[in-house]
Every structure is written in structure tokens, then in C-alpha cells.
Design a protein around this motif. Structure first.
Motif, PDB file in Angstrom:
ATOM      1  N   SER A 226      18.896  -6.050  -0.509  1.00 59.54           N
ATOM      2  CA  SER A 226      20.287  -6.047  -0.954  1.00 59.54           C
ATOM      3  C   SER A 226      21.206  -5.659   0.195  1.00 59.54           C
ATOM      4  CB  SER A 226      20.464  -5.060  -2.114  1.00 59.54           C
ATOM      5  OG  SER A 226      20.130  -3.752  -1.704  1.00 59.54           O
ATOM      6  N   THR A 227      22.412  -6.204   0.162  1.00 61.26           N
ATOM      7  CA  THR A 227      23.376  -5.944   1.227  1.00 61.26           C
ATOM      8  C   THR A 227      24.025  -4.578   1.050  1.00 61.26           C
ATOM      9  OG1 THR A 227      25.411  -6.739   2.273  1.00 61.26           O
ATOM     10  CG2 THR A 227      25.175  -7.105  -0.094  1.00 61.26           C
ATOM     11  N   MET A 228      24.351  -3.943   2.164  1.00 58.51           N
ATOM     12  CA  MET A 228      25.038  -2.657   2.152  1.00 58.51           C
ATOM     13  C   MET A 228      26.524  -2.812   2.446  1.00 58.51           C
ATOM     14  SD  MET A 228      22.758  -0.528   1.276  1.00 58.51           S
ATOM     15  CE  MET A 228      23.674   0.977   1.568  1.00 58.51           C
ATOM     16  N   LYS A 229      27.016  -4.050   2.420  1.00 58.59           N
ATOM     17  CA  LYS A 229      28.418  -4.298   2.696  1.00 58.59           C
ATOM     18  C   LYS A 229      29.239  -4.443   1.426  1.00 58.59           C
ATOM     19  CE  LYS A 229      27.702  -6.456   7.221  1.00 58.59           C
ATOM     20  NZ  LYS A 229      27.967  -7.638   8.062  1.00 58.59           N
ATOM     21  N   SER A 230      28.666  -4.060   0.302  1.00 55.80           N
ATOM     22  CA  SER A 230      29.392  -4.091  -0.958  1.00 55.80           C
ATOM     23  C   SER A 230      30.273  -2.850  -1.082  1.00 55.80           C
ATOM     24  CB  SER A 230      28.401  -4.161  -2.125  1.00 55.80           C
ATOM     25  OG  SER A 230      27.556  -3.026  -2.103  1.00 55.80           O
ATOM     26  N   PRO A 231      31.229  -2.851  -1.998  1.00 57.42           N
ATOM     27  CA  PRO A 231      32.062  -1.655  -2.170  1.00 57.42           C
ATOM     28  C   PRO A 231      31.264  -0.398  -2.495  1.00 57.42           C
ATOM     29  CG  PRO A 231      33.087  -3.533  -3.231  1.00 57.42           C
ATOM     30  CD  PRO A 231      31.739  -3.993  -2.775  1.00 57.42           C
TER      31      PRO A 231
END
Length: 297
Positions: A226-231
Motif C-alpha cells: 500500500s502507498t504511504m502517500k495517502s492523507p
């Protein structure tokens, strides 16, 4: 009666001390809007009665380790935003027109600030909240939840002379949801913990509650892909929930569990000062230093 007996009775009568009537109350206590008496003593502040073990652990050990683990020498420069060519720059009639950049949320693209001794990740507050659907039909159902949260946190409104302490707050609906929730209707309760009480709750959670939950693997983390660039990845807030049976494991509730109408589940949020890319990982490293386990899906 002999003379010696009379003398003893007279001596005992002289030893009896007479008390006067109590003085009249010249200035009665005033009452606030809630009907509680306001004492004459002002600026009464309750100080710490004992050293906080977890707070000392953070300042003596955990803070230095976190600075070493999450050190960032320079702040990364974000990539320039692409320009949406609304107007052709080669056209002499529109070359001076402003072309706005490509829109979209930039929350997940903000780099982390350089690490200093002042912005090392730390725990700012713990928020506990619970929603109770039965409170929509009868708001008196919230009394048990409010009493349980007061026992867990020890917080009251402006308790201990701290104006920042708001105690247990009633959560009200803000909009219509499915015809069963309306604005202004009480639907739950929440409480914010700061300072030594925050660390005391964290110590109780890690030493008494979590080890007694059956088959509790830890706070479930998202998959590694999963990406860590989400809010949520740049918020620096670690959240998880506890089932209703976990409330009975708190010592404050366990001693008189029968006095509460039921057990309530709750959501717990660890709010840290971490911001920027990787804030979620830094917040998890901080929380894991307080003996809170994590598990990957």
C-alpha cells in the motif's frame, strides 16, 4: 459521698471543655450553570503526585532512539507541479495568459521537515471515542458510557485547575444519515488525554488490557504494497479499536463492573506531531516504543 469522691467529681467537671456555637456562614457559595458549587479558593491547581514512568522513559531513552532511527538531514524538495496548458504559450494572443498547474491533493506529496532536537516525533494526545446507537432514541443511554470514560481517564471539565481539560464530551450528529441520525442528536462520547494522564492510560493499556485480549495479534497494519502517500499516511495518527469485552479489563472498570449497564467498544487515536512523507511510520515507531504491538496483514 465521701469528700474524696466529691473532689474527684468537681475536678472532672472542670476538665470538661465547653464548645461554642459554630460561626455563621457570612458568604455562601455560588453555583455555576451546571448547579455545582464554586469554591472561594481561586486558581487551585493540582500538581503531579508521582513521577510518570513512561514520560521519563520517553525523555531518557525513547527520544534519542527515535531521533537516530528517523533522522532526516535535509528536507526533500517536492517535484514541480505539471502545468495544464489551457492557453498556448506560442500563440502571441495568449502567451501572457496564466496557465494553472495540474490540480489534485498535495497532502501526500509534502516532504518531511529536517529532523532537529525540537521536532522529534512525540505523543501529543490520546483521543478515545465511542458511538452508541441506542443514544439516538434515548439520550440517557449515554450516562453509562460517560461514567465509564470518566473512570478510565479521570478527566473532568477544567479539572485540577487546567482550563484546557474539557473532560468527557458528548458527540452530536452533524448531518442526516439514512434517516436515523439528525443534526444535534447525541450519538456518542469522547475524551482527550494529555500530559501524565495520557501516559498513565497508555501504561494501563499496554500492561493490563492488551495482554488479556484473546488472540490479539496487535494493531493491524496495511499491506506493505500500500502507498504511504495517502492523507492517512502523512497524518501521523495511529488508530485502532477495542471490542466491548476489552473495557472490563481496565482496572478502573473491573473493580465495579456490575455498576455499568453494559460494556462499550472504543476507538483509540494516538496523535503525534509527525508530518510529511513517512509520518505514519514514525508515529508507529513511537507507539511501538511504549509496548504497543503491531502486526502486518
Amino acid at each position: 459521698m465521701s469528700a474524696a469522691a466529691v473532689q474527684r467529681v468537681a475536678h472532672s467537671a472542670q476538665g470538661v471543655r465547653t464548645f461554642r456555637k459554630p460561626p455563621k456562614i457570612r458568604k455562601f457559595l455560588k453555583y455555576d450553570e451546571s448547579g455545582l458549587p464554586i469554591p472561594h479558593v481561586r486558581n487551585l491547581i493540582v500538581r503531579d503526585t508521582h513521577p510518570c514512568r513512561l514520560m521519563d522513559h520517553y525523555h531518557t531513552t525513547l527520544q534519542d532512539n527515535l531521533m537516530y532511527m528517523t533522522y532526516n538531514h535535509e528536507s526533500g524538495t517536492p517535484s514541480p507541479r505539471k502545468i495544464r496548458l489551457t492557453y498556448d504559450p506560442n500563440d502571441p494572443y495568449t502567451k501572457n495568459r496564466y496557465n494553472p498547474p495540474v490540480g489534485g491533493s498535495q497532502a501526500g506529496k509534502k516532504p518531511a521537515p529536517p529532523t532537529t532536537s525540537e521536532n522529534v516525533v512525540r505523543l501529543e494526545k490520546i483521543v478515545i471515542h465511542s458511538m452508541l446507537k441506542e443514544a439516538i432514541t434515548n439520550r440517557s443511554n449515554l450516562l453509562g458510557l460517560i461514567a465509564a470514560f470518566r473512570a478510565l481517564s479521570g478527566e473532568t471539565d477544567s479539572g485540577g485547575g487546567r482550563p484546557s481539560s474539557e473532560g468527557v464530551q458528548v458527540v452530536k450528529g452533524k448531518k442526516n444519515v439514512g434517516g436515523w441520525m439528525r443534526p444535534g442528536i447525541p450519538v456518542g462520547a469522547k475524551v482527550e488525554l494529555k500530559g501524565p494522564k495520557m501516559y498513565d492510560f497508555l501504561s494501563t493499556l499496554g500492561e493490563f488490557v492488551l495482554p488479556r485480549i484473546r488472540e490479539f495479534p496487535g494493531i493491524v497494519m496495511p499491506p506493505a504494497s500500500s502507498t504511504m502517500k495517502s492523507p492517512s499516511g502523512v497524518a501521523g495518527v495511529v488508530s485502532f479499536g477495542l471490542p466491548p469485552e476489552a473495557m472490563g479489563y481496565f482496572p478502573q472498570i473491573e473493580v465495579n463492573l456490575d455498576s455499568y449497564p453494559k460494556s462499550y467498544g472504543m476507538h483509540i487515536h494516538f496523535v503525534t506531531n509527525a508530518v510529511g512523507l513517512g509520518a505514519q511510520n514514525r508515529a508507529r515507531a513511537l507507539v511501538s516504543g511504549f509496548q504497543i504491538p503491531f502486526a502486518r496483514k
